[in-house]
Design a protein around this motif. Structure first.
Motif, PDB file in Angstrom:
ATOM      1  N   SER A 186       1.150  -1.140  -0.120  1.00 13.96           N
ATOM      2  CA  SER A 186       0.115   0.307  -0.231  1.00 13.96           C
ATOM      3  C   SER A 186       1.191   1.201   0.124  1.00 13.96           C
ATOM      4  O   SER A 186       1.453   1.541   0.996  1.00 13.96           O
ATOM      5  CB  SER A 186      -0.978  -0.118   1.122  1.00 13.96           C
ATOM      6  N   LYS A 187       1.006   2.088  -0.993  1.00 17.17           N
ATOM      7  CA  LYS A 187       1.874   3.007  -1.296  1.00 17.17           C
ATOM      8  C   LYS A 187       1.068   3.916  -0.641  1.00 17.17           C
ATOM      9  O   LYS A 187       2.083   5.095   0.336  1.00 17.17           O
ATOM     10  CB  LYS A 187       1.685   3.874  -2.514  1.00 17.17           C
ATOM     11  N   ALA A 188       0.010   3.980   0.227  1.00 21.85           N
ATOM     12  CA  ALA A 188      -0.594   5.646   1.169  1.00 21.85           C
ATOM     13  C   ALA A 188       0.394   4.730   2.647  1.00 21.85           C
ATOM     14  O   ALA A 188       0.126   5.867   3.026  1.00 21.85           O
ATOM     15  CB  ALA A 188      -1.897   5.267   1.437  1.00 21.85           C
ATOM     16  N   GLY A 231       0.942   0.908 -12.260  1.00 21.67           N
ATOM     17  CA  GLY A 231       0.379   1.797 -11.319  1.00 21.67           C
ATOM     18  C   GLY A 231       0.495   3.575 -11.163  1.00 21.67           C
ATOM     19  O   GLY A 231       0.210   4.499 -10.006  1.00 21.67           O
ATOM     20  N   VAL A 232       1.861   3.795 -11.722  1.00 24.39           N
ATOM     21  CA  VAL A 232       2.072   5.036 -11.262  1.00 24.39           C
ATOM     22  C   VAL A 232       2.425   5.850 -13.030  1.00 24.39           C
ATOM     23  O   VAL A 232       2.639   5.538 -14.012  1.00 24.39           O
ATOM     24  CB  VAL A 232       3.424   4.715 -11.530  1.00 24.39           C
ATOM     25  N   ILE A 233       1.207   6.973 -13.015  1.00 22.98           N
ATOM     26  CA  ILE A 233       1.316   7.986 -13.941  1.00 22.98           C
ATOM     27  C   ILE A 233       1.997   9.503 -14.140  1.00 22.98           C
ATOM     28  O   ILE A 233       1.796  10.181 -13.160  1.00 22.98           O
ATOM     29  CB  ILE A 233      -0.109   8.149 -14.540  1.00 22.98           C
ATOM     30  N   VAL A 274      -1.395  11.232  -4.533  1.00 22.75           N
ATOM     31  CA  VAL A 274      -0.738  11.953  -5.129  1.00 22.75           C
ATOM     32  C   VAL A 274       0.293  12.739  -5.501  1.00 22.75           C
ATOM     33  O   VAL A 274       0.456  13.063  -3.181  1.00 22.75           O
ATOM     34  CB  VAL A 274      -1.937  13.305  -5.622  1.00 22.75           C
ATOM     35  N   GLU A 275       1.566  12.560  -5.893  1.00 28.06           N
ATOM     36  CA  GLU A 275       2.694  13.294  -5.464  1.00 28.06           C
ATOM     37  C   GLU A 275       3.506  14.365  -6.024  1.00 28.06           C
ATOM     38  O   GLU A 275       3.333  14.073  -7.236  1.00 28.06           O
ATOM     39  CB  GLU A 275       3.561  12.457  -4.934  1.00 28.06           C
ATOM     40  N   GLU A 276       4.305  14.721  -5.990  1.00 28.46           N
ATOM     41  CA  GLU A 276       4.487  15.701  -6.394  1.00 28.46           C
ATOM     42  C   GLU A 276       6.348  15.421  -7.005  1.00 28.46           C
ATOM     43  O   GLU A 276       6.631  13.949  -7.000  1.00 28.46           O
ATOM     44  CB  GLU A 276       6.012  16.601  -4.976  1.00 28.46           C
ATOM     45  N   TRP A 277       6.491  15.758  -8.192  1.00 26.52           N
ATOM     46  CA  TRP A 277       6.900  14.628  -9.387  1.00 26.52           C
ATOM     47  C   TRP A 277       9.173  15.417  -9.043  1.00 26.52           C
ATOM     48  O   TRP A 277       9.333  16.519  -8.804  1.00 26.52           O
ATOM     49  CB  TRP A 277       6.969  15.539 -10.458  1.00 26.52           C
ATOM     50  N   LEU A 278       9.300  14.754  -8.540  1.00 28.05           N
ATOM     51  CA  LEU A 278      10.799  14.766  -8.331  1.00 28.05           C
ATOM     52  C   LEU A 278      12.192  14.569  -9.444  1.00 28.05           C
ATOM     53  O   LEU A 278      12.117  13.999  -9.833  1.00 28.05           O
ATOM     54  CB  LEU A 278      11.287  13.117  -7.151  1.00 28.05           C
ATOM     55  N   ARG A 279      13.368  15.385  -9.186  1.00 27.31           N
ATOM     56  CA  ARG A 279      14.331  15.489 -10.425  1.00 27.31           C
ATOM     57  C   ARG A 279      15.472  15.160  -9.538  1.00 27.31           C
ATOM     58  O   ARG A 279      15.867  14.959  -8.335  1.00 27.31           O
ATOM     59  CB  ARG A 279      15.324  17.008 -10.044  1.00 27.31           C
ATOM     60  N   LEU A 302      11.272   6.630  -3.413  1.00 25.40           N
ATOM     61  CA  LEU A 302       9.548   6.733  -3.964  1.00 25.40           C
ATOM     62  C   LEU A 302       8.735   5.800  -4.116  1.00 25.40           C
ATOM     63  O   LEU A 302       8.161   5.740  -4.456  1.00 25.40           O
ATOM     64  CB  LEU A 302      10.442   6.576  -5.884  1.00 25.40           C
ATOM     65  N   GLU A 303       9.347   4.771  -3.188  1.00 26.08           N
ATOM     66  CA  GLU A 303       9.185   3.646  -3.185  1.00 26.08           C
ATOM     67  C   GLU A 303       9.597   2.158  -2.384  1.00 26.08           C
ATOM     68  O   GLU A 303      10.946   2.552  -2.788  1.00 26.08           O
ATOM     69  CB  GLU A 303       7.893   2.686  -4.268  1.00 26.08           C
ATOM     70  N   TYR A 304       8.905   1.856  -0.989  1.00 22.87           N
ATOM     71  CA  TYR A 304       9.492   0.527  -0.851  1.00 22.87           C
ATOM     72  C   TYR A 304       9.412  -0.408  -1.704  1.00 22.87           C
ATOM     73  O   TYR A 304       7.668  -0.887  -2.246  1.00 22.87           O
ATOM     74  CB  TYR A 304       8.926   0.434   0.585  1.00 22.87           C
ATOM     75  N   THR A 309      18.807  10.055 -17.583  1.00 22.23           N
ATOM     76  CA  THR A 309      17.730  11.385 -17.352  1.00 22.23           C
ATOM     77  C   THR A 309      16.752  11.313 -17.172  1.00 22.23           C
ATOM     78  O   THR A 309      15.865  10.827 -18.936  1.00 22.23           O
ATOM     79  CB  THR A 309      18.462  12.416 -17.908  1.00 22.23           C
ATOM     80  N   GLN A 310      15.823  12.588 -16.614  1.00 23.12           N
ATOM     81  CA  GLN A 310      14.389  12.303 -16.174  1.00 23.12           C
ATOM     82  C   GLN A 310      13.558  13.026 -17.336  1.00 23.12           C
ATOM     83  O   GLN A 310      14.366  14.757 -17.596  1.00 23.12           O
ATOM     84  CB  GLN A 310      13.714  12.885 -14.775  1.00 23.12           C
ATOM     85  N   GLN A 311      13.206  12.516 -18.081  1.00 21.00           N
ATOM     86  CA  GLN A 311      12.436  12.874 -18.633  1.00 21.00           C
ATOM     87  C   GLN A 311      11.259  14.605 -18.788  1.00 21.00           C
ATOM     88  O   GLN A 311      11.087  13.761 -17.414  1.00 21.00           O
ATOM     89  CB  GLN A 311      12.119  12.906 -20.358  1.00 21.00           C
TER      90      GLN A 311
HETATM   91  P1  AMP Z   1       7.183   3.452  -8.081  1.00 18.48           P
HETATM   92  O1  AMP Z   1       6.085   2.342  -8.703  1.00 18.48           O
HETATM   93  O2  AMP Z   1       6.591   4.493  -6.863  1.00 18.48           O
HETATM   94  O3  AMP Z   1       8.532   3.301  -7.765  1.00 18.48           O
HETATM   95  O4  AMP Z   1       7.216   4.210  -9.409  1.00 18.48           O
HETATM   96  C1  AMP Z   1       7.969   3.639 -10.549  1.00 18.48           C
HETATM   97  C2  AMP Z   1       8.154   4.727 -11.340  1.00 18.48           C
HETATM   98  O5  AMP Z   1       8.357   5.950 -11.650  1.00 18.48           O
HETATM   99  C3  AMP Z   1       9.639   4.819 -10.851  1.00 18.48           C
HETATM  100  O6  AMP Z   1      10.900   3.694 -11.127  1.00 18.48           O
HETATM  101  C4  AMP Z   1       9.815   6.321 -11.058  1.00 18.48           C
HETATM  102  O7  AMP Z   1      11.085   6.388 -12.399  1.00 18.48           O
HETATM  103  C5  AMP Z   1       8.605   7.561 -11.960  1.00 18.48           C
HETATM  104  N1  AMP Z   1       8.507   7.716 -10.337  1.00 18.48           N
HETATM  105  C6  AMP Z   1       7.344   7.450  -9.041  1.00 18.48           C
HETATM  106  N2  AMP Z   1       6.994   8.320  -8.594  1.00 18.48           N
HETATM  107  C7  AMP Z   1       7.870   9.487  -8.981  1.00 18.48           C
HETATM  108  C8  AMP Z   1       8.080  10.792  -8.021  1.00 18.48           C
HETATM  109  N3  AMP Z   1       7.224  11.286  -7.382  1.00 18.48           N
HETATM  110  N4  AMP Z   1       9.313  11.934  -9.170  1.00 18.48           N
HETATM  111  C9  AMP Z   1       9.951  11.293 -10.189  1.00 18.48           C
HETATM  112  N5  AMP Z   1       9.303  10.140 -10.990  1.00 18.48           N
HETATM  113  C10 AMP Z   1       8.973   8.858 -10.135  1.00 18.48           C
END
Ligand code: AMP
Ligand code: GLY
Length: 433
Positions: free
Chosen positions: A108-110, A158-160, A190-195, A289-291, A430-432
């Motif tokens: 659960s990401k939440a 499930g990540v957009i 809903v989360e901040e886009w990290l660079r 980003l995730e565990y 690099t992040q697009q």
């Molecule tokens: P996750 O399954 O949460 O790791 O997300 C899959 C991929 O989406 C990650 O490996 C990252 O490349 C990208 N991603 C997820 N969350 C973010 C974030 N907050 N900011 C930028 N990229 C993300």
């Protein structure tokens, strides 16, 4: 030491082939079973496939009892999140992985985001929603770019990463209104886009202590240059030069230690492999980003090629709560694996296509780990998944490892199969935006 232990590996991917291959090398081991395994584990000396699905926990417990399995190692997240470890333990069986409650960190990401907020672990700013209108209002207020995530397990889909508001709104509607991700999407984050630059950080954890594995990095995007849709991983290498000793110290201090301490404090002591997917900012700050509650795939393939120690000794130390003072020995060399995927992956793809591998490399510095493969009744190797195999090589430097891995892939024929040509090349991820 006598060969007397039977080990069961649960899963059927490249990670599980690598686990089975590594465990079979242990002088302690008589037999390695893999449930359900793949074409590679079927062919691996000392390894035997068992036709039980990774999520058939009842069947797995029964098999472990019957076959005198002394230790079960769980590869994928689904059985962990479904509580396989709890069930094995209640049957008095040794099983390595986190219990169901602790596996929620991945399930659960939440839950994971709340946990991080509570324990001061750095991560992207976020809010969770179950109500579509509330989520839409929030996204409109903060604007794009923004990241929308289904709460539950969605096999990496499930990540957009929404570059504009329309994409973000469509993702929220898909999850909260249309039920496109089933129950996994009934809560969204809903989360901040990290660079920055991504890296994986994986460790063994015994409830209290942490034994880091060698650093690694995978390539999640389908296409060269880090373009195209996200996949489970198209290739990986170890070590990851990004993870300098200084960054590693920071990851341990700011992420891994507070995570393990926080879980114990919350009554969910964590035993198993713990994987933090990290974004490291330009000024060297790691954020989670995730565990994942398991090893990475394909990171495991290069990591285990570099592991000199007996993996079973390390896992035993973890199960006995004795990781403090335990050390893992690593080859100095670099390992790199390139994934061959089925045409169409990560979307729909054909299965059952014949695979020809020119010759199984005899050298110990290269290994083809199978993932989506199976043996037909008459022994023919057929494709059975999106990520088909991972050619993994060990060499004195990353260029040498890359060269051998790609040369090995040249000898593999699969209709419409494809792979990235730039695994392990600096600056290609690099992040697009
Ligand atoms: P996750 O399954 O949460 O790791 O997300 C899959 C991929 O989406 C990650 O490996 C990252 O490349 C990208 N991603 C997820 N969350 C973010 C974030 N907050 N900011 C930028 N990229 C993300
Ligand atoms: N390679 C990424 C993962 O295993 O989640």
């Amino acid at each position: 030491m006598t060969r007397e232990e039977n080990i069961l590996i649960v899963g059927s991917g490249g990670r599980e082939h690598a686990l089975a291959w590594k465990v079979a090398q242990s002088p302690r081991v008589a037999r390695v079973y893999v449930a359900p395994g793949n074409g590679g584990t079927a062919l691996e000396p000392g390894v035997e496939n068992v036709d039980i699905a990774a999520t058939d926990i009842h069947g797995l417990v029964e098999f472990a009892e019957q076959a005198g399995v002394s230790l079960t190692i769980v590869g994928p997240e689904a059985p962990l999140v479904a509580g396989i470890v709890d069930r094995f333990r209640s049957a008095g069986l040794r099983c390595f992985g986190p219990r169901q409650e602790a596996a929620r960190l991945e399930g659960s990401k939440a839950f994971a985001k709340e946990f991080m907020a509570k324990h001061g672990i750095p991560t992207a700013a976020h809010r969770s929603f179950t109500d579509l209108d509330a989520a839409l209002n929030y996204v409109r207020a903060i604007g794009a770019p923004v990241v929308i995530k289904a709460d539950g397990l969605a096999a990496g889909k499930g990540v957009i990463l929404a570059e504009d508001l329309a994409t973000a709104e469509a993702a929220l509607r898909d999850m909260l209104d249309e039920g496109k991700f089933g129950s996994a999407g009934s809560t969204v984050v809903v989360e901040e886009w990290l660079r920055g630059e991504e890296t994986s950080y994986i460790a063994l954890v015994d409830g209290e202590h942490i034994l880091p594995l060698a650093s690694s990095k995978d390539h999640k995007a389908r296409d060269d240059g880090g373009r195209g849709p996200n996949t489970g991983g198209m290739g990986a290498y170890s070590p990851a030069p990004l993870v300098t000793p200084a960054l590693e110290a920071r990851i341990l201090r700011e992420v891994m230690e507070p995570t393990v301490r926080g879980l114990a404090a919350d009554g969910l002591p964590y035993l198993g492999f713990l994987y933090a997917g990290l974004m490291v900012s330009d000024d060297g700050e790691p954020k989670v980003l995730e565990y994942n509650c398991r090893l990475g795939d394909p990171e495991t393939q290069p990591i285990l090629m570099r592991l000199e120690s007996d993996l079973l000794d390390l896992i035993d130390a973890a199960l006995d709560g004795k990781l403090r003072g335990t050390e893992a020995r690593w080859r100095e060399q670099v390992a790199l694996g390139v994934v061959l995927a089925a045409g169409g992956y990560p979307g729909g793809y054909e299965k059952g296509l014949p695979i020809h591998i020119a010759s199984e490399p005899a050298a110990t510095d290269v290994k083809v780990f199978h993932a989506g493969t199976r043996l037909s009744d008459d022994g023919e190797l057929l494709s059975a998944g999106g990520r088909v195999l991972c050619a993994t090589a060990l060499a004195n430097d990353i260029d040498g490892a890359r060269e051998t891995a790609y040369a090995t892939l040249k000898g593999v024929a699969l209709r419409d199969g494809f792979y990235r040509t730039d695994i392990g090349r600096a600056g290609n991820e690099t992040q697009q935006l």
